[in-house]
Design a protein around this motif. Structure first.
Motif, PDB file in Angstrom:
ATOM      1  N   UNK A 120       0.825  -1.214   0.000  1.00 56.49           N
ATOM      2  CA  UNK A 120       0.000   0.000   0.000  1.00 56.49           C
ATOM      3  C   UNK A 120       0.853   1.255   0.000  1.00 56.49           C
ATOM      4  N   UNK A 121       2.082   1.153   0.551  1.00 57.04           N
ATOM      5  CA  UNK A 121       2.999   2.285   0.559  1.00 57.04           C
ATOM      6  C   UNK A 121       3.747   2.472  -0.746  1.00 57.04           C
ATOM      7  N   UNK A 122       3.480   1.600  -1.716  1.00 56.06           N
ATOM      8  CA  UNK A 122       4.083   1.757  -3.041  1.00 56.06           C
ATOM      9  C   UNK A 122       5.300   0.901  -3.306  1.00 56.06           C
ATOM     10  N   UNK A 123       5.677   0.029  -2.374  1.00 50.42           N
ATOM     11  CA  UNK A 123       6.864  -0.816  -2.568  1.00 50.42           C
ATOM     12  C   UNK A 123       6.579  -1.902  -3.604  1.00 50.42           C
ATOM     13  N   UNK A 124       7.549  -2.155  -4.470  1.00 44.08           N
ATOM     14  CA  UNK A 124       7.449  -3.226  -5.448  1.00 44.08           C
ATOM     15  C   UNK A 124       7.947  -4.531  -4.826  1.00 44.08           C
ATOM     16  N   UNK A 125       7.702  -5.636  -5.547  1.00 35.71           N
ATOM     17  CA  UNK A 125       8.048  -6.949  -5.001  1.00 35.71           C
ATOM     18  C   UNK A 125       9.521  -7.062  -4.614  1.00 35.71           C
ATOM     19  N   UNK A 126      10.411  -6.542  -5.467  1.00 37.18           N
ATOM     20  CA  UNK A 126      11.845  -6.651  -5.179  1.00 37.18           C
ATOM     21  C   UNK A 126      12.213  -5.867  -3.919  1.00 37.18           C
ATOM     22  N   UNK A 127      11.634  -4.658  -3.782  1.00 41.41           N
ATOM     23  CA  UNK A 127      11.905  -3.860  -2.582  1.00 41.41           C
ATOM     24  C   UNK A 127      11.430  -4.577  -1.326  1.00 41.41           C
ATOM     25  N   UNK A 128      10.241  -5.180  -1.425  1.00 43.51           N
ATOM     26  CA  UNK A 128       9.687  -5.910  -0.284  1.00 43.51           C
ATOM     27  C   UNK A 128      10.580  -7.095   0.059  1.00 43.51           C
ATOM     28  N   UNK A 129      11.007  -7.819  -0.971  1.00 41.58           N
ATOM     29  CA  UNK A 129      11.878  -8.976  -0.764  1.00 41.58           C
ATOM     30  C   UNK A 129      13.170  -8.569  -0.067  1.00 41.58           C
ATOM     31  N   UNK A 130      13.765  -7.468  -0.524  1.00 39.01           N
ATOM     32  CA  UNK A 130      15.019  -6.993   0.074  1.00 39.01           C
ATOM     33  C   UNK A 130      14.826  -6.591   1.538  1.00 39.01           C
ATOM     34  N   UNK A 131      13.716  -5.869   1.810  1.00 38.71           N
ATOM     35  CA  UNK A 131      13.472  -5.401   3.173  1.00 38.71           C
ATOM     36  C   UNK A 131      13.187  -6.547   4.140  1.00 38.71           C
ATOM     37  N   UNK A 132      12.482  -7.579   3.643  1.00 43.00           N
ATOM     38  CA  UNK A 132      12.093  -8.689   4.506  1.00 43.00           C
ATOM     39  C   UNK A 132      13.078  -9.850   4.443  1.00 43.00           C
ATOM     40  N   UNK A 133      14.119  -9.687   3.600  1.00 43.69           N
ATOM     41  CA  UNK A 133      15.147 -10.731   3.452  1.00 43.69           C
ATOM     42  C   UNK A 133      14.548 -12.067   3.003  1.00 43.69           C
ATOM     43  N   UNK A 134      13.669 -11.983   2.024  1.00 40.99           N
ATOM     44  CA  UNK A 134      13.082 -13.172   1.411  1.00 40.99           C
ATOM     45  C   UNK A 134      13.189 -13.030  -0.100  1.00 40.99           C
ATOM     46  N   UNK A 135      12.839 -14.058  -0.836  1.00 44.33           N
ATOM     47  CA  UNK A 135      12.928 -14.009  -2.296  1.00 44.33           C
ATOM     48  C   UNK A 135      11.676 -13.354  -2.878  1.00 44.33           C
ATOM     49  N   UNK A 136      11.804 -12.882  -4.125  1.00 44.95           N
ATOM     50  CA  UNK A 136      10.632 -12.322  -4.805  1.00 44.95           C
ATOM     51  C   UNK A 136       9.552 -13.378  -4.971  1.00 44.95           C
ATOM     52  N   UNK A 137       9.967 -14.634  -5.186  1.00 51.12           N
ATOM     53  CA  UNK A 137       8.996 -15.720  -5.315  1.00 51.12           C
ATOM     54  C   UNK A 137       8.170 -15.888  -4.060  1.00 51.12           C
ATOM     55  N   UNK A 138       8.814 -15.734  -2.894  1.00 52.03           N
ATOM     56  CA  UNK A 138       8.094 -15.847  -1.619  1.00 52.03           C
ATOM     57  C   UNK A 138       7.123 -14.685  -1.446  1.00 52.03           C
ATOM     58  N   UNK A 139       7.538 -13.492  -1.892  1.00 48.91           N
ATOM     59  CA  UNK A 139       6.637 -12.328  -1.849  1.00 48.91           C
ATOM     60  C   UNK A 139       5.387 -12.609  -2.678  1.00 48.91           C
ATOM     61  N   UNK A 140       5.583 -13.171  -3.870  1.00 52.47           N
ATOM     62  CA  UNK A 140       4.441 -13.471  -4.746  1.00 52.47           C
ATOM     63  C   UNK A 140       3.512 -14.500  -4.116  1.00 52.47           C
ATOM     64  N   UNK A 141       4.097 -15.482  -3.443  1.00 56.70           N
ATOM     65  CA  UNK A 141       3.273 -16.491  -2.766  1.00 56.70           C
ATOM     66  C   UNK A 141       2.463 -15.836  -1.648  1.00 56.70           C
ATOM     67  N   UNK A 142       3.127 -14.975  -0.861  1.00 55.64           N
ATOM     68  CA  UNK A 142       2.421 -14.253   0.212  1.00 55.64           C
ATOM     69  C   UNK A 142       1.267 -13.433  -0.367  1.00 55.64           C
ATOM     70  N   UNK A 143       1.544 -12.701  -1.441  1.00 60.07           N
ATOM     71  CA  UNK A 143       0.499 -11.863  -2.051  1.00 60.07           C
ATOM     72  C   UNK A 143      -0.665 -12.708  -2.544  1.00 60.07           C
ATOM     73  N   UNK A 144      -0.358 -13.823  -3.187  1.00 56.17           N
ATOM     74  CA  UNK A 144      -1.422 -14.710  -3.676  1.00 56.17           C
ATOM     75  C   UNK A 144      -2.309 -15.164  -2.514  1.00 56.17           C
ATOM     76  N   UNK A 145      -1.672 -15.543  -1.399  1.00 55.32           N
ATOM     77  CA  UNK A 145      -2.438 -15.989  -0.232  1.00 55.32           C
ATOM     78  C   UNK A 145      -3.288 -14.856   0.348  1.00 55.32           C
ATOM     79  N   UNK A 146      -2.697 -13.650   0.382  1.00 51.86           N
ATOM     80  CA  UNK A 146      -3.430 -12.490   0.898  1.00 51.86           C
ATOM     81  C   UNK A 146      -4.642 -12.189   0.023  1.00 51.86           C
TER      82      UNK A 146
END
Length: 211
Positions: free
Chosen positions: A163-189
């Motif tokens: 919601x703050x405008x972060x893209x998947x790569x930025x989120x992955x970097x901040x949370x120390x996870x892969x972009x693939x994991x971010x996509x899985x989280x988003x799909x579940x959400x």
């Protein structure tokens, strides 16, 4: 005497406030500061009755100074000055228990009246803005409870980042996870809250007071 510490980063306004308060027989200006850090130091040192703080200042802003004053129990009653009153500013003021909020466009005498009322233990808040802030706070609390039943803390954190405008790569970097994991989280959400993409997720976050 009402003992004051005042802070504003605009020299003309600071000088004007100092002159205004010195004209009042029951006011004593202990310190005039041009930034929030100096203001906090003076409040700690002088222990004024009232601190008059500009919301927008370099270093520590007025809200941050007020938060420190409250946390450290320094005893000063707090009046915030602002050129424009944003909802988030008023919400922060209400949550911190700040006693006075005054728009800079108001006549100087209103500020003098505000300080006297605040010193006497009363509040001086712009009613419409305070009402909106309280409604927003209640909405945020209700939305937070509802979201907590649906999403994990990590998922709520991710929603706020999207919601703050972060893209998947930025989120992955901040949370120390892969972009693939971010996509899985988003799909579940998306499935859990029944939305179909980032735009709908942003609307959901706004409706529930997550941003």
């Amino acid at each position: 005497m009402i003992r004051l510490v005042i802070a504003d980063d605009h020299p003309l306004i600071l000088n004007g406030l100092t002159g205004l308060f010195n004209f009042e027989e029951d006011f004593q200006v202990l310190a005039s500061c041009s930034n929030g850090t100096d203001a906090l130091d003076e409040i700690r040192r002088q222990r004024p009755d009232v601190a008059v703080l500009d919301i927008r200042m370099p270093g520590l802003n007025g809200i941050e100074v007020a938060r420190r004053v409250t946390e450290e129990r320094l005893g000063a009653r707090l009046v915030l000055l602002t050129a424009a009153l944003e909802d988030e500013d008023m919400l922060d003021a209400v949550m911190l228990g700040i006693q006075g909020v005054v728009l800079k466009e108001m006549a100087p005498q209103f500020l003098v009246q505000c300080i006297r009322k605040v010193h006497a233990g009363e509040q001086w808040l712009e009613r419409r803005s305070a009402k909106q802030a309280l409604e927003k706070l209640l909405k945020r609390e209700a939305g937070g409870r509802e979201v907590a039943h649906l999403l994990t803390q990590r998922e709520i954190e991710l929603v706020r980042m999207v919601a703050g405008g972060s893209r998947n790569k930025e989120i992955a970097d901040k949370l120390c996870i892969s972009e693939g994991t971010v996509k899985v989280h988003l799909h579940n959400i998306y499935q859990k809250i029944n939305v179909d993409g980032r735009v709908a997720l942003l609307r959901y976050a706004q409706e529930k007071g997550l941003v």
